[in-house]
Design a protein around this motif. Structure first.
Motif, short mmCIF file in Angstrom:
data_model
loop_
_atom_site.label_atom_id
_atom_site.label_comp_id
_atom_site.label_asym_id
_atom_site.label_seq_id
_atom_site.Cartn_x
_atom_site.Cartn_y
_atom_site.Cartn_z
N SER A 18 0.86 -1.13 -0.03
CA SER A 18 0.14 0.03 0.00
C SER A 18 0.76 1.07 0.02
O SER A 18 0.33 2.41 -0.55
N SER A 19 2.02 1.21 0.30
CA SER A 19 2.95 2.36 0.37
C SER A 19 4.06 2.19 -0.55
O SER A 19 5.13 3.21 -0.57
N LEU A 20 4.29 1.15 -1.20
CA LEU A 20 5.64 0.94 -1.93
C LEU A 20 5.11 0.43 -3.35
O LEU A 20 5.17 -0.67 -3.83
N TYR A 21 4.36 1.33 -4.00
CA TYR A 21 4.04 1.07 -5.33
C TYR A 21 4.08 2.51 -6.25
O TYR A 21 3.93 3.53 -5.72
N GLU A 22 3.91 2.23 -7.55
CA GLU A 22 4.07 3.39 -8.51
C GLU A 22 3.19 3.02 -9.62
O GLU A 22 2.92 2.02 -10.45
N ARG A 23 2.30 4.02 -9.84
CA ARG A 23 1.06 3.87 -10.93
C ARG A 23 1.83 4.37 -12.17
O ARG A 23 2.76 5.15 -12.61
N ASN A 24 1.04 3.58 -13.39
CA ASN A 24 1.48 4.18 -14.55
C ASN A 24 0.69 5.50 -15.03
O ASN A 24 -0.31 5.89 -14.43
N GLU A 25 1.01 5.69 -16.31
CA GLU A 25 0.60 7.27 -16.71
C GLU A 25 -0.62 6.96 -17.11
O GLU A 25 -1.80 7.96 -17.01
N ALA A 26 -1.25 5.92 -17.36
CA ALA A 26 -2.63 5.61 -17.94
C ALA A 26 -3.71 5.38 -16.87
O ALA A 26 -4.88 5.72 -16.90
N GLY A 27 -2.86 5.30 -15.86
CA GLY A 27 -3.87 5.30 -14.53
C GLY A 27 -4.54 3.81 -14.35
O GLY A 27 -5.44 3.75 -13.63
N ASN A 28 -3.96 2.73 -14.86
CA ASN A 28 -4.74 1.71 -14.89
C ASN A 28 -3.92 0.41 -14.44
O ASN A 28 -4.38 -0.91 -14.49
N ALA A 29 -2.76 0.63 -13.87
CA ALA A 29 -1.68 -0.39 -13.63
C ALA A 29 -0.74 0.22 -12.55
O ALA A 29 -0.59 1.41 -12.66
#
Length: 448
Positions: free
Chosen positions: A145-156
């Motif tokens: 929940s605190s260690l992730y990065e979203r892609n530009e499309a906002g779907n992954a």
């Protein structure tokens, strides 16, 4: 012109009112299912079963569990981290029994399950498999929940370093109480749980890799929030095989008179949940020879002519049973009945042919005495028989008078037996009576 304009105004107003009414009605109908199902959601859980194939539309209740019964199935607390369709993490804390425990408690064999569907108040439907979802190894990632990065499309999203550490294996459960949050950095262990919400299906996350972006199109893997449905009030289990274990046909009398119709009864050995689910009309009926007998879709057989025919019923799953029908004519049926009714009488009667007619010899029938064979009076080796009475030897005056009275009664019966030939019969009977009298007088005088 003014009248026409007013008419157009009235028409427009009427259409506006109708449109508003339809809008309100559509909104009402939209919420009716939710209002209806909301009464059961979060209270009792109904488990139903169905089968594939032509009997797939026959779904029946298998079990019903209260909240307290679900609690007693080993309800425990677990934590989950689900990835949503917009590339974020939803943390959840939930407490409840495992879904497979509920299914087994309903008396369902896990090995025969094809898929499981959760019925929800929001109309969400999705098939879950045992191997791919309910018993598959799934995980909770406490650091994700605190260690992730979203892609530009906002779907992954892509798990960062340390995101997959300290993962825990978690089962698929039906949450009786739970809490959730989509806020970054919120850990599931810190979430309060509530029982005010309805039942929820909770399942762990697939095997994630640090630095590898999740697949937004993988609804069965990475995007695990799609597999976490809520507002559940029922579970439908689709099974392989069939609820029908066996079948038999029965008919009170398989011998049917030509022109008659009889109903064949069906006995089905089925899963207890499907008792009464099948009737004769659910079966396919066939006749081996429709010229002898036909059968309709209700199992009613009609016989057209003499002969033997086989009637077969086949259930939707392919299970079948047969019965043999014997078609007989009306005369044949009467002969069989007459034969059956006369069989015992053959051993208790004896007939004597006299003057081309069959007559029955009279016997002594006094109670508790063995019938004695009558002695006969012979005149030049001729046996004298009058009507149904055999003239017997007499030894006393009283018996002589009795025999004479019997002869007189027989003479009277002879006169009335055939009115058309009364004269001839009376004359012949009179001659025999006279001969009998002379014989008795001679014998009487001889004895006395």
């Amino acid at each position: 012109m003014i009248s026409r304009h007013r008419n157009e105004q009235h028409t427009a107003k009427a259409l506006a009112v109708m449109a508003a009414a339809l809008l309100l009605l559509s909104q009402f109908l939209w919420f009716v299912p939710a209002l209806t199902f909301a009464e059961t959601a979060g209270d009792e859980l109904v488990v139903r079963v169905q089968y594939y194939g032509e009997i797939g539309d026959k779904i029946r209740e298998k079990a019903r569990f209260s909240r307290s019964e679900l609690e007693s199935m080993g309800a425990a607390t677990y934590y989950y981290s689900n990835i949503t369709r917009v590339g974020t993490v939803m943390s959840m804390a939930a407490r409840g029994p495992e879904v497979m425990t509920i299914i087994e408690s309903a008396g369902i064999d896990p090995g025969s399950i094809q898929n499981v569907t959760f019925r929800t108040t929001d109309g969400y439907t999705r098939n879950f498999t045992v191997a791919g979802h309910l018993t598959a190894k799934k995980y909770y990632y406490p650091n994700l929940s605190s260690l992730y990065e979203r892609n530009e499309a906002g779907n992954a999203l892509t798990p960062l370093e340390g995101a997959t550490e300290d993962r825990e294996t978690v089962p698929a459960i039906l949450a009786l109480e739970f809490g959730d949050s989509k806020e970054p950095g919120v850990h599931a262990e810190d979430l309060p749980m509530s029982t005010k919400k309805t039942y929820r299906f909770c399942m762990g996350q697939s095997d994630l890799k640090e630095g590898k972006m999740t697949n937004p199109d993988d609804g069965a893997g990475d995007i695990s929030s799609m597999e976490s449905c809520h507002s559940i009030y029922g579970i439908d289990v689709t099974l392989s095989g069939s609820p029908i274990y066996g079948m038999s046909l029965d008919l009170d009398d398989p011998t049917i008179k030509v022109g008659s119709m009889k109903q064949i009864s069906v006995s089905l050995d089925v899963d207890e949940a499907f008792e009464g689910a099948f009737t004769a009309e659910d079966l396919t009926w066939t006749s081996s020879d429709e010229s002898i007998a036909e059968v309709n879709g209700k199992g009613e057989v009609t016989v057209h002519k003499n002969g033997t025919v086989t009637i077969t019923a086949t259930a939707p799953d392919g299970t079948s049973a047969s019965i043999t029908i014997n078609g007989v004519g009306e005369e044949d049926k009467e002969k069989e009945a007459e034969k059956d009714s006369s069989a015992p009488a053959k051993n208790s009667s004896k007939k004597t042919n006299t003057s081309s007619s069959s007559r029955t010899t009279s016997r002594n029938t006094a109670p508790n005495k063995t019938p004695q064979k009558a002695k006969r009076v012979s005149l030049n080796v001729h046996e004298i028989v009058l009507g149904d009475v055999v003239v017997e030897e007499t030894t006393g005056a009283e018996e002589f008078r009795s025999k004479m009275a019997e002869d007189a009664k027989a003479l009277d019966a002879a006169r009335t037996y055939n009115p058309a030939a009364a004269a001839g019969t009376a004359a012949g009977a009179g001659a025999l009576c006279g001969a009998g009298a002379i014989a008795r007088i001679i014998k009487y005088r001889k004895n006395f």
